[in-house]
Design an enzyme around this catalytic site. Structure first.
Site, PDB file in Angstrom:
ATOM      1  CG  ASP A   1      -2.256   0.707   0.928  1.00 31.17           C
ATOM      2  OD1 ASP A   1      -2.697   0.685  -0.243  1.00 31.17           O
ATOM      3  OD2 ASP A   1      -2.844   1.281   1.857  1.00 31.17           O
TER       4      ASP A   1
ATOM      5  CE1 TYR B   1      -7.408   4.534   4.355  1.00 25.44           C
ATOM      6  CE2 TYR B   1      -6.725   2.791   5.858  1.00 25.44           C
ATOM      7  CZ  TYR B   1      -6.429   3.687   4.846  1.00 25.44           C
ATOM      8  OH  TYR B   1      -5.161   3.743   4.329  1.00 25.44           O
TER       9      TYR B   1
ATOM     10  CB  CYS C   1      -8.671   4.113  -4.599  1.00 25.70           C
ATOM     11  SG  CYS C   1      -7.540   3.703  -3.251  1.00 25.70           S
TER      12      CYS C   1
ATOM     13  CE1 TYR D   1      -7.299   0.867   1.973  1.00 29.19           C
ATOM     14  CE2 TYR D   1      -8.007   0.802  -0.318  1.00 29.19           C
ATOM     15  CZ  TYR D   1      -7.152   0.383   0.686  1.00 29.19           C
ATOM     16  OH  TYR D   1      -6.156  -0.523   0.404  1.00 29.19           O
TER      17      TYR D   1
ATOM     18  CD  GLU E   1      -8.366  -0.212  -4.436  1.00 25.75           C
ATOM     19  OE1 GLU E   1      -7.951  -1.108  -3.675  1.00 25.75           O
ATOM     20  OE2 GLU E   1      -8.004   0.965  -4.346  1.00 25.75           O
TER      21      GLU E   1
END
Length: 622
Positions: free
Chosen positions: A116, A253, A222, A226, A295
């Site tokens: 990541d 998140y 993305c 998240y 993803e």
């Protein structure tokens, strides 16, 4: 079966007959042209369609195209709604389930963080290029602010690296899935979009703004994904669960700050896309969808060295077990209930009121009389159904779940359903239907979004021993067989009632095989008895009270939709409902090396899903 006439019909008001059959391009056998058909075009369906809808409604419909979605919703929101299937698959990957549960191995988390970090560096670079392309000062400021958020996120990741004892100076070797994602992102920022000519010099402000919009189209999913995962994971963490090793990740998140950043990214995408053409908006949609798939691949590429309970078919126990999948049909698999379809075929193909009796085939009622009879039957059903439910609920509320108590109570419903079906037979409202009309309607029957794909993928899987059975109250098994056969699913075993035919025309009689919850669970046990030589992992998918006993007898009972009557009866008898993802996370917390799966029948717990995509992700994975 008559209960389906009043169950979850997915519209807010009765549809005209014409609208129902336009879904099937229906043309009755033996009738030339559409004169008889068009005579019903302005006639609304009987009022019974909506009488129980308020208490048994669902909102599961086939997915819409981008152009048909609410025009008041911004582009980013439309794209996210279209990609809910992908967001579901991302949530159900083995890695994300382990992360949410807190029992993800430390080495796996370290590897994920390193990947990541590599990705976020590319993300920050993409924001930097997008800022250069933006023509408006406000847009530049917004992009710069978002880039600062990514740099802050990188700092958090570096703190994870230090906290988990990883060498922060070590060079990161990205895995192929990470490289595919970063290459896609950076190619997009340079204007290299698949299917488009390679850009020359970006000379005009509009050309630059277009590339900035494309870049945000590849980055926004993305951020939203998240933010979505953070909130979903947060629901699975007990308020006092301070020992969760990845609580900091979840809190980051799910935080309001990150949610605001995701929203800001979406608003910026909306703003940058205002002046784009339809073709250019289609490009953004493709980029968004591609990013979502990347993803999923990114999460699936994270190495795991621990037992995981998802996807179900990869459970090590299936090397010796057989998966037995059972499903209801009406409004579990379908958008329209089959009884309504059969009723409309009967009305549309019935003779007109002014047609001489000698010309009336098989002594059928006129369409007007048939419609009135259906309404009488349905009104009687609604009244008696409510009375039956009141009698069942009149007993004291169970302090804890007892299957036998519930089974005894549902015997009242079984007797009621049998009487209702007897009235349908005696009234001859299903007399005179041509079997070819029924098959044609079945072939054009609209199934729930994702249902067909799931069954097709399931039967193509050669990694497990599999049996699939459809248990239905439907009056006509031929309708179900035609619906699945048109999708290449002939191997599904259908267990339903059957209309009796004479020379391809229904006599009005019903061969009664499955009329009640009791009949369904009896069929369920009979099927299992035929497979006693193998240990079976039993999954049942249903949506109504008629499925309740089978749902509870299965190792994994999955409820799709939100029937309030099912929940009322279930709650009264001590049955509880848990979102499937939350249930998976709880099971994963219990998962230990060498331990078998802990799915069991008659626990009094049913698992809820919002779509067939969840079922697909749980059982088959991506």
């Amino acid at each position: 079966m008559l209960s389906l006439l009043f169950s979850t019909f997915p519209v807010k008001r009765p549809l005209p007959v014409f609208n129902i059959f336009s879904l099937y391009h229906f043309a009755p056998c033996g009738y030339a042209g559409s004169s008889r058909f068009s005579s019903f075009a302005a006639v609304s369906l009987p009022a019974w369609r909506s009488k129980l809808r308020s208490s048994m409604s669902v909102s599961r419909v086939a997915s819409s195209s981008l152009s048909t979605l609410d025009s008041e919703i911004g582009l980013a929101k439309k794209l996210w709604n279209k990609c809910r299937r992908e967001s579901t698959f991302a949530m159900y990957t083995p890695f994300t389930v382990c992360l949410a549960s807190g029992n993800l191995k430390v080495d796996s988390f370290r590897h994920y963080i390193s990947q990541d970090v590599y990705f976020l560096k590319a993300f920050a670079q993409a924001y930097e290029l997008a800022e250069e392309y933006a023509d408006d000062d406000d847009e530049k400021f917004s992009i710069a602010e978002l880039r600062r958020g990514i740099l802050k996120e990188l700092k958090m990741h570096y703190s994870f690296v230090q906290e988990w004892g990883t060498d922060s100076t070590a060079e990161i070797t990205p895995n192929p899935a990470t490289v595919r994602y970063t290459d896609f992102l950076l190619a997009t920022t340079s204007g290299k979009v698949e299917g488009q000519k390679a850009p020359g010099k970006l000379a005009t402000p509009f050309e630059k703004t277009k590339v900035a919009a494309y870049t945000l189209g590849a980055m926004t999913p993305c951020m939203r994904l998240y933010a979505f995962l953070g909130k979903e994971f947060q629901k699975c963490v007990h308020p006092n669960e301070e020992s969760h090793p990845y609580l900091k990740w979840i809190e980051t998140y799910s935080s309001e700050n990150f949610q605001a950043s995701a929203l800001q990214t979406e608003e910026l995408l909306d703003k940058l896309s205002v002046s784009l053409t339809g073709e250019e908006l289609d490009i953004i949609e493709r980029l968004y969808h591609q990013a979502m798939k990347l993803e999923i691949e990114f999460f699936n590429a994270q190495p795991l060295v621990q037992p995981v309970n998802v996807p179900l078919i990869k459970d090590p126990n299936f090397t010796k077990d057989q998966l037995m999948l059972f499903s209801d049909f009406d409004l579990t698999c379908t958008v329209l209930d089959s009884s309504a379809i059969l009723a409309e075929i009967a009305i549309v193909t019935a003779p007109k009121s002014d047609q001489p009796q000698s010309e009336t085939p098989m002594g059928r009622m006129s369409s007007a009389d048939l419609r009135k009879t259906w309404e009488i039957l349905s009104n009687q059903y609604v009244e008696e159904h409510e009375q039956c439910m009141e009698r069942i609920m009149a007993s004291g509320k169970a302090e804890k779940f007892k299957y036998e108590l519930l089974e005894k109570a549902l015997e009242q419903l079984a007797e009621f359903e049998k009487r209702a079906n007897d009235r349908v037979i005696e009234s001859e409202v299903l007399k005179g239907l041509n079997i070819e009309d029924i098959k044609r309607a079945g072939e054009r029957l609209i199934l729930q979004d994702g249902c067909t794909t799931f069954f097709q993928k399931l039967i193509q899987s050669d990694s497990i021993d599999l049996k699939v059975h459809i248990l239905s109250y439907c009056w006509c098994g031929n309708l179900i067989r035609s619906a699945f056969s048109s999708a290449g699913l002939d191997m599904l075993s259908i267990h339903a009632n059957e209309l009796v035919f004479s020379d391809s025309v229904s006599t009005g009689e019903i061969l009664k095989i499955m009329e009640s919850p009791i009949n369904k669970v009896q069929a369920f046990h009979s099927i299992l008895k035929e497979c006693e030589d193998k240990r079976n992992v039993r999954v049942y998918v249903g949506d109504s009270v008629g499925d309740l006993l089978c749902l509870l007898e299965a190792d994994i009972g999955i409820v799709i939709g939100n029937s309030s009557s099912l929940r009322k009866i279930s709650s009264h008898f001590g049955v509880s409902f848990v979102p499937l993802f939350s249930g998976l996370v709880m099971k994963q917390k219990e998962c230990r090396e060498g331990s078998p799966s802990t799915w069991n029948s008659r626990t009094g717990i049913l698992y809820t899903v919002s779509s067939w995509a969840e079922i697909h992700a749980f059982i088959l994975g991506w």
